[in-house]
Scaffold this active site. Sequence first.
Site, PDB file in Angstrom:
ATOM      1  N   PHE A   8     -17.471  11.419   3.691  1.00 56.34           N
ATOM      2  CA  PHE A   8     -16.929  11.213   2.461  1.00 56.34           C
ATOM      3  C   PHE A   8     -17.316   9.645   2.036  1.00 56.34           C
ATOM      4  O   PHE A   8     -17.182   8.729   2.862  1.00 56.34           O
ATOM      5  CB  PHE A   8     -15.285  11.103   2.984  1.00 56.34           C
ATOM      6  N   ASP A  31       0.788  -1.317  -0.252  1.00 56.93           N
ATOM      7  CA  ASP A  31       0.090   0.159  -0.129  1.00 56.93           C
ATOM      8  C   ASP A  31       0.856   1.132  -0.144  1.00 56.93           C
ATOM      9  O   ASP A  31       2.074   1.121   0.342  1.00 56.93           O
ATOM     10  CB  ASP A  31      -0.736   0.101   1.263  1.00 56.93           C
ATOM     11  N   LYS A  32       0.338   2.481  -0.149  1.00 56.58           N
ATOM     12  CA  LYS A  32       1.277   3.477  -0.475  1.00 56.58           C
ATOM     13  C   LYS A  32       1.160   4.326   0.806  1.00 56.58           C
ATOM     14  O   LYS A  32       2.359   4.477   1.376  1.00 56.58           O
ATOM     15  CB  LYS A  32       0.730   4.518  -1.707  1.00 56.58           C
ATOM     16  N   THR A  33      -0.060   4.894   1.294  1.00 58.57           N
ATOM     17  CA  THR A  33      -0.067   5.735   2.397  1.00 58.57           C
ATOM     18  C   THR A  33       0.117   4.927   3.648  1.00 58.57           C
ATOM     19  O   THR A  33      -0.656   3.940   3.804  1.00 58.57           O
ATOM     20  CB  THR A  33      -1.209   6.506   2.205  1.00 58.57           C
ATOM     21  N   ASP A  42      -4.779   6.542  -4.942  1.00 55.96           N
ATOM     22  CA  ASP A  42      -4.324   7.917  -5.262  1.00 55.96           C
ATOM     23  C   ASP A  42      -4.525   8.147  -6.780  1.00 55.96           C
ATOM     24  O   ASP A  42      -4.472   7.107  -7.636  1.00 55.96           O
ATOM     25  CB  ASP A  42      -3.216   8.077  -4.736  1.00 55.96           C
ATOM     26  N   ARG A  56      -0.136  15.396  -2.784  1.00 50.13           N
ATOM     27  CA  ARG A  56      -1.856  15.023  -2.573  1.00 50.13           C
ATOM     28  C   ARG A  56      -2.541  16.470  -2.759  1.00 50.13           C
ATOM     29  O   ARG A  56      -2.206  17.347  -1.983  1.00 50.13           O
ATOM     30  CB  ARG A  56      -1.867  14.490  -1.119  1.00 50.13           C
TER      31      ARG A  56
END
Length: 425
Positions: free
Chosen positions: A230, A116-118, A352, A286
Amino acid sequence: MGFRTAKGELVRAILFPKPLDFKFYRDAMKFILFLGCMAALGMTYSIVIYVKQGVYPIRIVVRVLDIITIIVPPALPAAMTVGTVFAQGRLKKKGIYCISPPRINFCGRLDVFCFDKTGTLTEDGLDMWGVLPIKNQGFCGVEEDPSKLEVGPFITCMATCHSLTVIDGELSGDPLDLIMFNSTKWVLDEPGKDSSKFDTIMPTVVRPCTKDTFTAENPFEVGIIRQFTFSSSVQRMSVITRTLSEEGMELYCKGAPEKIASLCLQDTVPHEFPDILHRYTIQGYRVIALAYKKLDPKLTWHQAQRISRDKVEFDMNFLGMIVLQNKLKLQTKPVIHKLRDAKIRTVMVTGDMIQTAISVARNCGMVPTKDRIIIVEASPPDAHSPASIKWVMAETPDEGTDTYTDSDYNEVRVHFSTKRSKFKI
């Protein structure tokens, strides 16, 4: 609740892992069974020969047992266990601890690592890099300190469009919302116990703490009346607010830049929006877009509580963008380099933007510098045109886009993705 939730199932999987069924063990059992069959044939042949020769029965039994121990070594399971324990000891010297030794054999057969990135490749938290508000239908430059902006729709959107709450005197909520709200240096007051004898609905109120905008005679306060949380499916969140001493309500919205821009009046979106967005996302930032609109003055409090988001989230005014920085972890590059040296492929799975994922992959060494990245845009067939595939260059020296045909496919290295970006590194 409990183990039936997503987190509960994860905890149960950790506490009670499923048994591993490796092909190595299955093949080992087949091999031992084959040796057993060979031993049975040897035993039968030996018994026949010894009986014909008139050998004593005790000696026949001893010779037959010798054949079994020669063909099927009794120490084979112990040897396999000793090998696993030895491997576990070597890993321990490297600072790697394994609570399930059978998984060591499984790790030795891995050829792909998915990250995963974040929070995995990058730090958990984000840093406010700056904001780009709109003025005179164009971006007015980067402001590193949002609190210096004049009180208006842009900073009001930053201060209201979030899901923060106060717990034990401290703000809590999504880290991105915390960074955005704290950068405004506004104050959030949640409703407490009403001292009156009548039950009244008190909204959460935000206000700036500067002297020129908050005075006892003419306070500037914004109440958050309704919140649309969200959702990844709509890629945005929004709130309905009302400013003290002003008539009517406002809608403030934030989310993915392309999605927000598509819901705004096109004459409020600057023509340089795609280029500026590409410029920041290609560097790994971001980016979040902001928008607002004034709602119907006839809309009442109770109607605002029942209205659906699709009835208000359209024809908004584009306000600008927030630029956040997500730094790589210190150990990301060394780990990626070790995996590449071990001939293990590394893959990033993220939701993303494509350009942000490309930048992170470049910086951590997941994608070599000399490799070219192509975005595959596929269009399904419709009544007017057949299905089509377009190859778009993700990075060019002038930050534009190049279009490739199918004949160019063999000359470039293509990286696909999952999730909404249709791209994977």
